[in-house]
Design a protein around this motif. Structure first.
Motif, mmCIF file in Angstrom:
data_model
loop_
_atom_site.group_PDB
_atom_site.id
_atom_site.type_symbol
_atom_site.label_atom_id
_atom_site.label_comp_id
_atom_site.label_asym_id
_atom_site.label_seq_id
_atom_site.Cartn_x
_atom_site.Cartn_y
_atom_site.Cartn_z
ATOM 1 N N ARG A 94 -8.290 -1.682 -9.437
ATOM 2 C CA ARG A 94 -7.354 -1.790 -10.535
ATOM 3 C C ARG A 94 -8.118 -2.004 -11.832
ATOM 4 N N PHE A 95 -7.591 -1.417 -12.861
ATOM 5 C CA PHE A 95 -8.193 -1.538 -14.181
ATOM 6 C C PHE A 95 -7.176 -2.155 -15.128
ATOM 7 N N ARG A 142 -7.146 9.581 -8.919
ATOM 8 C CA ARG A 142 -8.475 10.092 -9.264
ATOM 9 C C ARG A 142 -9.528 9.181 -8.649
ATOM 10 N N ASP A 143 -10.738 9.714 -8.493
ATOM 11 C CA ASP A 143 -11.860 8.909 -8.035
ATOM 12 C C ASP A 143 -12.162 7.859 -9.114
ATOM 13 N N PRO A 144 -12.189 6.583 -8.770
ATOM 14 C CA PRO A 144 -12.356 5.544 -9.794
ATOM 15 C C PRO A 144 -13.792 5.363 -10.291
ATOM 16 N N TRP A 171 -15.783 7.045 -12.347
ATOM 17 C CA TRP A 171 -16.075 7.298 -13.753
ATOM 18 C C TRP A 171 -14.993 6.796 -14.708
ATOM 19 N N PHE A 172 -13.881 6.319 -14.196
ATOM 20 C CA PHE A 172 -12.832 5.821 -15.086
ATOM 21 C C PHE A 172 -13.305 4.654 -15.952
ATOM 22 N N PRO A 173 -14.120 3.724 -15.428
ATOM 23 C CA PRO A 173 -14.608 2.651 -16.305
ATOM 24 C C PRO A 173 -15.399 3.180 -17.506
ATOM 25 N N THR A 174 -16.115 4.283 -17.332
ATOM 26 C CA THR A 174 -16.878 4.865 -18.438
ATOM 27 C C THR A 174 -15.944 5.474 -19.467
ATOM 28 N N VAL A 175 -14.916 6.186 -18.999
ATOM 29 C CA VAL A 175 -13.923 6.772 -19.905
ATOM 30 C C VAL A 175 -13.190 5.653 -20.643
ATOM 31 N N LEU A 176 -12.754 4.658 -19.924
ATOM 32 C CA LEU A 176 -12.043 3.532 -20.530
ATOM 33 C C LEU A 176 -12.948 2.764 -21.489
ATOM 34 N N GLY A 177 -14.210 2.573 -21.112
ATOM 35 C CA GLY A 177 -15.168 1.897 -21.992
ATOM 36 C C GLY A 177 -15.366 2.654 -23.289
ATOM 37 N N TYR A 178 -15.383 3.987 -23.200
ATOM 38 C CA TYR A 178 -15.505 4.787 -24.414
ATOM 39 C C TYR A 178 -14.292 4.567 -25.318
ATOM 40 N N LEU A 179 -13.095 4.571 -24.734
ATOM 41 C CA LEU A 179 -11.893 4.351 -25.535
ATOM 42 C C LEU A 179 -11.878 2.946 -26.138
ATOM 43 N N ARG A 180 -12.384 1.972 -25.407
ATOM 44 C CA ARG A 180 -12.413 0.595 -25.907
ATOM 45 C C ARG A 180 -13.400 0.413 -27.046
ATOM 46 N N GLU A 181 -14.625 0.922 -26.859
ATOM 47 C CA GLU A 181 -15.721 0.573 -27.753
ATOM 48 C C GLU A 181 -16.275 1.735 -28.566
ATOM 49 N N GLY A 182 -15.953 2.963 -28.183
ATOM 50 C CA GLY A 182 -16.494 4.109 -28.883
ATOM 51 C C GLY A 182 -17.937 4.414 -28.536
ATOM 52 N N SER A 183 -18.472 3.722 -27.544
ATOM 53 C CA SER A 183 -19.848 3.986 -27.131
ATOM 54 C C SER A 183 -19.826 4.691 -25.777
ATOM 55 N N LEU A 184 -20.869 5.456 -25.530
ATOM 56 C CA LEU A 184 -20.895 6.285 -24.337
ATOM 57 C C LEU A 184 -22.156 6.046 -23.538
ATOM 58 N N PHE A 185 -21.982 5.748 -22.256
ATOM 59 C CA PHE A 185 -23.088 5.727 -21.314
ATOM 60 C C PHE A 185 -23.183 7.128 -20.735
ATOM 61 N N ARG A 232 -23.575 13.523 -14.684
ATOM 62 C CA ARG A 232 -23.030 13.952 -15.978
ATOM 63 C C ARG A 232 -21.898 14.945 -15.778
ATOM 64 N N LYS A 233 -22.075 15.874 -14.814
ATOM 65 C CA LYS A 233 -21.018 16.852 -14.528
ATOM 66 C C LYS A 233 -19.770 16.155 -13.995
ATOM 67 N N SER A 234 -19.952 15.156 -13.168
ATOM 68 C CA SER A 234 -18.804 14.402 -12.635
ATOM 69 C C SER A 234 -18.074 13.670 -13.756
ATOM 70 N N LEU A 235 -18.833 13.047 -14.645
ATOM 71 C CA LEU A 235 -18.219 12.355 -15.776
ATOM 72 C C LEU A 235 -17.528 13.351 -16.700
ATOM 73 N N LEU A 236 -18.126 14.525 -16.911
ATOM 74 C CA LEU A 236 -17.504 15.561 -17.728
ATOM 75 C C LEU A 236 -16.173 16.000 -17.116
ATOM 76 N N ARG A 237 -16.136 16.163 -15.791
ATOM 77 C CA ARG A 237 -14.867 16.533 -15.126
ATOM 78 C C ARG A 237 -13.784 15.490 -15.392
#
Length: 117
Positions: free
Chosen positions: A1-2, A39-41, A43-57, A65-70
């Motif tokens: 859960r997120f 969805r597979d959870p 990469w969701f923390p990375t997507v959510l982290g980007y929305l929260r902070e504007g920074s990207l891992f 990278r391809k999985s995160l891009l998907r």
């Protein structure tokens, strides 16, 4: 859960999450108020982290990278998609006297550029 807020989900809109959790789209939630996205959870923390902070891992491994891009494509977060594809996206933050400060989303680097006439 997120856990996050509607404010975070509305950043960088429009994208799938901003639409899904808008007042225009009826979203079902369980008794505890959670919504399920199938969805597979990983990469969701990375997507959510980007929305929260504007920074990207950005993973260094090409398959990751391809999985995160998907995932970014699934959620339709365009700035994140462009960053993962290696397309520069600069945010001009403003003038610092004789220089302009920028932030490159695709690299996570702060830069100062001389002002030229």
């Amino acid at each position: 859960r997120f856990h996050t807020t509607l404010e975070v989900l509305q950043r960088e809109a429009p994208h799938m999450l901003s639409v899904l959790f808008s007042t225009d789209f009826p979203t079902e939630a369980d008794n505890d108020g959670y919504s399920f996205i199938d969805r597979d959870p990983q990469w969701f923390p990375t997507v959510l982290g980007y929305l929260r902070e504007g920074s990207l891992f950005q993973p260094s491994d090409l398959q990751q990278r391809k999985s995160l891009l998907r995932e970014a494509q699934f959620y339709s977060v365009e700035v994140l998609i462009n960053a993962l594809r290696g397309r520069p996206f600069l945010v001009i933050l403003g003038s610092l006297g004789e220089e302009i400060a920028t932030y490159a989303v695709h690299t996570g680097e702060w830069m100062c550029h001389p002002v030229t006439a």
